[in-house]
Design an enzyme around this catalytic site. Structure first.
Site, PDB file in Angstrom:
ATOM      1  N   THR A  62       0.855  -1.188   0.000  1.00 29.60           N
ATOM      2  CA  THR A  62       0.000   0.000   0.000  1.00 29.60           C
ATOM      3  C   THR A  62       0.889   1.236   0.000  1.00 29.60           C
ATOM      4  OG1 THR A  62      -1.815  -1.101   1.112  1.00 29.60           O
ATOM      5  CG2 THR A  62      -1.652   1.289   1.437  1.00 29.60           C
ATOM      6  N   GLN A 111      -4.340  -7.598  -5.800  1.00 32.57           N
ATOM      7  CA  GLN A 111      -4.684  -8.092  -4.462  1.00 32.57           C
ATOM      8  C   GLN A 111      -6.032  -7.516  -4.030  1.00 32.57           C
ATOM      9  OE1 GLN A 111      -2.853  -6.870  -0.708  1.00 32.57           O
ATOM     10  NE2 GLN A 111      -2.416  -9.010  -0.228  1.00 32.57           N
ATOM     11  N   HIS A 117      -6.816 -11.308  -0.453  1.00 34.95           N
ATOM     12  CA  HIS A 117      -6.139 -10.862   0.767  1.00 34.95           C
ATOM     13  C   HIS A 117      -6.886 -11.431   1.974  1.00 34.95           C
ATOM     14  CE1 HIS A 117      -3.751  -8.678   3.488  1.00 34.95           C
ATOM     15  NE2 HIS A 117      -3.820  -7.458   2.980  1.00 34.95           N
ATOM     16  N   ASN A 143      -3.346 -10.398   7.617  1.00 35.93           N
ATOM     17  CA  ASN A 143      -3.141  -9.125   8.323  1.00 35.93           C
ATOM     18  C   ASN A 143      -4.366  -8.528   9.019  1.00 35.93           C
ATOM     19  OD1 ASN A 143      -0.516  -9.317   7.573  1.00 35.93           O
ATOM     20  ND2 ASN A 143      -0.628  -7.865   5.869  1.00 35.93           N
ATOM     21  N   TYR A 164      -7.568  -8.332   8.243  1.00 37.26           N
ATOM     22  CA  TYR A 164      -8.664  -7.711   7.491  1.00 37.26           C
ATOM     23  C   TYR A 164      -9.864  -8.667   7.444  1.00 37.26           C
ATOM     24  CZ  TYR A 164      -5.098  -4.282   6.514  1.00 37.26           C
ATOM     25  OH  TYR A 164      -4.131  -3.319   6.685  1.00 37.26           O
ATOM     26  N   ARG A 179      -3.453 -14.905   0.179  1.00 36.65           N
ATOM     27  CA  ARG A 179      -2.439 -14.500   1.167  1.00 36.65           C
ATOM     28  C   ARG A 179      -2.934 -14.775   2.585  1.00 36.65           C
ATOM     29  NH1 ARG A 179       1.387  -9.198   2.241  1.00 36.65           N
ATOM     30  NH2 ARG A 179       3.241 -10.407   1.828  1.00 36.65           N
ATOM     31  N   ASN A 227      -3.017  -5.709  13.087  1.00 33.98           N
ATOM     32  CA  ASN A 227      -4.372  -5.174  13.218  1.00 33.98           C
ATOM     33  C   ASN A 227      -5.189  -5.887  14.296  1.00 33.98           C
ATOM     34  OD1 ASN A 227      -4.286  -3.047  11.289  1.00 33.98           O
ATOM     35  ND2 ASN A 227      -4.255  -4.595   9.679  1.00 33.98           N
ATOM     36  N   GLY A 270       9.076  -7.288   0.164  1.00 31.90           N
ATOM     37  CA  GLY A 270       8.228  -6.105   0.259  1.00 31.90           C
ATOM     38  C   GLY A 270       9.044  -4.837   0.324  1.00 31.90           C
ATOM     39  N   ARG A 271       9.490  -4.484   1.561  1.00 32.54           N
ATOM     40  CA  ARG A 271      10.157  -3.200   1.779  1.00 32.54           C
ATOM     41  C   ARG A 271      11.343  -2.981   0.845  1.00 32.54           C
ATOM     42  NH1 ARG A 271      10.211  -4.333   8.068  1.00 32.54           N
ATOM     43  NH2 ARG A 271      10.140  -6.420   7.158  1.00 32.54           N
TER      44      ARG A 271
HETATM   45  C1  LIG Z   1       4.499   0.291   3.034  1.00 31.54           C
HETATM   46  C2  LIG Z   1       3.907  -1.077   3.192  1.00 31.54           C
HETATM   47  C3  LIG Z   1       2.647  -1.358   2.668  1.00 31.54           C
HETATM   48  C4  LIG Z   1       2.110  -2.640   2.754  1.00 31.54           C
HETATM   49  N1  LIG Z   1       0.913  -2.906   2.151  1.00 31.54           N
HETATM   50  C5  LIG Z   1       0.445  -4.175   2.098  1.00 31.54           C
HETATM   51  C6  LIG Z   1      -0.707  -4.488   1.324  1.00 31.54           C
HETATM   52  O1  LIG Z   1      -1.282  -3.630   0.647  1.00 31.54           O
HETATM   53  N2  LIG Z   1      -1.131  -5.771   1.345  1.00 31.54           N
HETATM   54  C7  LIG Z   1      -0.492  -6.757   2.078  1.00 31.54           C
HETATM   55  O2  LIG Z   1      -0.922  -7.908   2.051  1.00 31.54           O
HETATM   56  N3  LIG Z   1       0.613  -6.475   2.784  1.00 31.54           N
HETATM   57  C8  LIG Z   1       1.110  -5.226   2.797  1.00 31.54           C
HETATM   58  N4  LIG Z   1       2.274  -4.953   3.456  1.00 31.54           N
HETATM   59  C9  LIG Z   1       3.054  -6.070   4.016  1.00 31.54           C
HETATM   60  C10 LIG Z   1       4.086  -6.532   2.976  1.00 31.54           C
HETATM   61  O3  LIG Z   1       3.458  -7.078   1.836  1.00 31.54           O
HETATM   62  C11 LIG Z   1       5.021  -7.609   3.555  1.00 31.54           C
HETATM   63  O4  LIG Z   1       4.262  -8.654   4.026  1.00 31.54           O
HETATM   64  C12 LIG Z   1       5.896  -7.058   4.670  1.00 31.54           C
HETATM   65  O5  LIG Z   1       6.499  -5.837   4.304  1.00 31.54           O
HETATM   66  C13 LIG Z   1       7.000  -8.060   5.036  1.00 31.54           C
HETATM   67  O6  LIG Z   1       7.826  -8.312   3.920  1.00 31.54           O
HETATM   68  P1  LIG Z   1       9.286  -7.631   3.817  1.00 31.54           P
HETATM   69  O7  LIG Z   1      10.017  -8.027   5.075  1.00 31.54           O
HETATM   70  O8  LIG Z   1       9.917  -8.218   2.586  1.00 31.54           O
HETATM   71  O9  LIG Z   1       9.097  -6.169   3.746  1.00 31.54           O
HETATM   72  C14 LIG Z   1       2.824  -3.678   3.422  1.00 31.54           C
HETATM   73  C15 LIG Z   1       4.074  -3.369   3.977  1.00 31.54           C
HETATM   74  C16 LIG Z   1       4.621  -2.114   3.867  1.00 31.54           C
HETATM   75  C17 LIG Z   1       5.994  -1.836   4.403  1.00 31.54           C
END
Ligand SMILES: Cc1cc2nc3c(=O)[nH]c(=O)nc-3n(C[C@H](O)[C@H](O)[C@H](O)COP(=O)(O)O)c2cc1C
Length: 364
Positions: free
Chosen positions: A32, A105, A181, A184, A186, A233, A241, A323-324
């Site tokens: 997001t 998603q 999704h 997390n 939701y 997912r 949350n 992700g990050r």
């Molecule tokens: C800025 C940001 C936005 C995220 N938005 C979503 C999202 O829209 N949907 C989702 O399932 N997870 C979301 N996540 C979780 C990431 O998909 C991921 O699970 C999490 O960052 C861990 O992976 P990483 O260690 O590679 O960053 C978000 C994480 C971050 C940092």
């Protein structure tokens, strides 16, 4: 750890997922970024962002709400109006032009919302009227979550219909597939877990009942998309949350066993606390969950090159989702392959703020 040639080759080699051949086993996580425009539709800037990251084997779009009711944060994109479909098509076209692949998603936040984000300032909906701890991100700042309204049993078909409509819109927007999704904390996760689901109808109580909505959604979506273009997912041990479950191994083993009847492409698991420690409770095993499932397994959470190679070497996952690291490294795949330095994105760039911290990260 020094990467072996074999494991590097494997992580960066093409691999099959459903009907697709991904150019590598690295997947971009749904992220997001809260940069949608008027009508919760995205535009060219968002298409540029996704196009810059098209060398991922697969991009999973940021979560996109399936209805106004499913919205929980300011400036997130929807996927239920023509305007939103047109906006998303800019992104899918741009990714396809670079031979990339992109899934949408599909997201309903349930209680993780606020009346400010709902039509006519209505209460957010949930399996049960239990207020989450924490704050919602609205257009006028952070506001305490409110006690949601429990969905009537008679409203459940309407929720499933929202997913179906959004899945049809994702097809029109030329996505290659959809990810449901169910992670997390939701809506679908709220139904699955006993902390948030206290219903006494067919959608609450036993594990079978708590999993019913998710399985009905999957069944309905297989009438819109071929099952091998659908993934899901899950975050079984995460507390994101304000979610929790007394027996996650039991709950999610049941879910995965039931998912097998649909032959969907993958389960995508957040291993540990979302964005937090990868600590897994002693009575939980992602390896066992993966073994129960008849499709592919995507692993996520806290992966770096070393962990990703280990996971592939030990056959713990089919694909690794980052992700990050994708935020400030648009060419993450090339950087990992060549051992180039990775850039860290400051948190203030994660959400909102237009092109800055979004499309202006250089390739190495
Ligand atoms: C800025 C940001 C936005 C995220 N938005 C979503 C999202 O829209 N949907 C989702 O399932 N997870 C979301 N996540 C979780 C990431 O998909 C991921 O699970 C999490 O960052 C861990 O992976 P990483 O260690 O590679 O960053 C978000 C994480 C971050 C940092």
């Amino acid at each position: 750890m020094t990467a072996t040639k074999t494991s590097i080759a494997d992580l960066f080699k093409p691999a099959k997922l459903g009907p697709f051949t991904l150019s590598n086993r690295i997947i971009m996580a749904p992220l997001t970024r809260s940069r949608a425009g008027k009508g919760d539709a995205q535009g060219k800037m968002n298409a540029d962002y996704y196009s810059q990251r098209a060398s991922a084997g697969l991009i999973i779009s940021e979560a996109t709400q399936i209805s106004q009711q499913g919205k929980g944060y300011a400036f997130t994109p929807g996927i239920y109006t023509d305007e939103q479909v047109n906006g998303w098509t800019l992104s899918t076209d741009a990714v396809h032009a670079k031979s990339g692949l992109m899934f949408a998603q599909l997201w309903h936040v349930g209680r993780i919302s606020h009346p400010d984000l709902q039509a006519d300032n209505q209460l957010p909906v949930a399996p049960s009227a239990i207020r989450p701890e924490g704050k919602a991100f609205t257009e006028t700042g952070f506001k305490d979550f409110v006690t949601p309204r429990a969905l009537e049993t008679s409203e459940i078909p309407g929720i499933i219909q929202q997913y179906v409509h959004a899945a049809e819109c994702a097809k029109k927007a030329k996505f290659d597939g959809i990810e449901i999704h169910a992670a997390n904390g939701y809506l679908l996760d709220q139904f699955l877990r006993d902390k948030t689901n206290r219903r006494t109808d067919n959608y609450g109580g036993s594990i079978e009942n708590r999993a019913r909505l998710l399985l009905e959604v999957v069944a309905a979506l297989t009438t819109v998309w071929s099952p091998d273009c659908i993934g899901i997912r899950l975050s079984p041990v995460s507390h994101a949350n304000d979610i929790a479950d007394s027996h996650p191994m039991e709950t999610f083993s049941y879910v995965v066993n039931q998912l097998n009847q649909f032959n969907i492409a993958y389960i995508h698991c957040i291993e540990g606390e979302t964005m937090g420690p990868r600590t897994i409770p002693a009575d939980f095993s992602f390896a066992k969950l993966r073994n129960l499932f008849n499709g592919r397994y995507i692993a996520n959470n806290g992966y770096d090159l070393k962990l990703a190679l280990q996971a592939r070497d030990n056959n713990l996952a089919d694909f690794i989702c980052f992700g990050r690291l994708f935020i400030a490294n648009p060419d993450l795949v090339a950087r990992l392959m060549t051992g180039k330095k990775l850039t860290e994105a400051p948190k203030e760039t994660w959400y909102g703020n237009g092109a800055h911290g979004y499309t202006d990260w250089p390739v190495s």
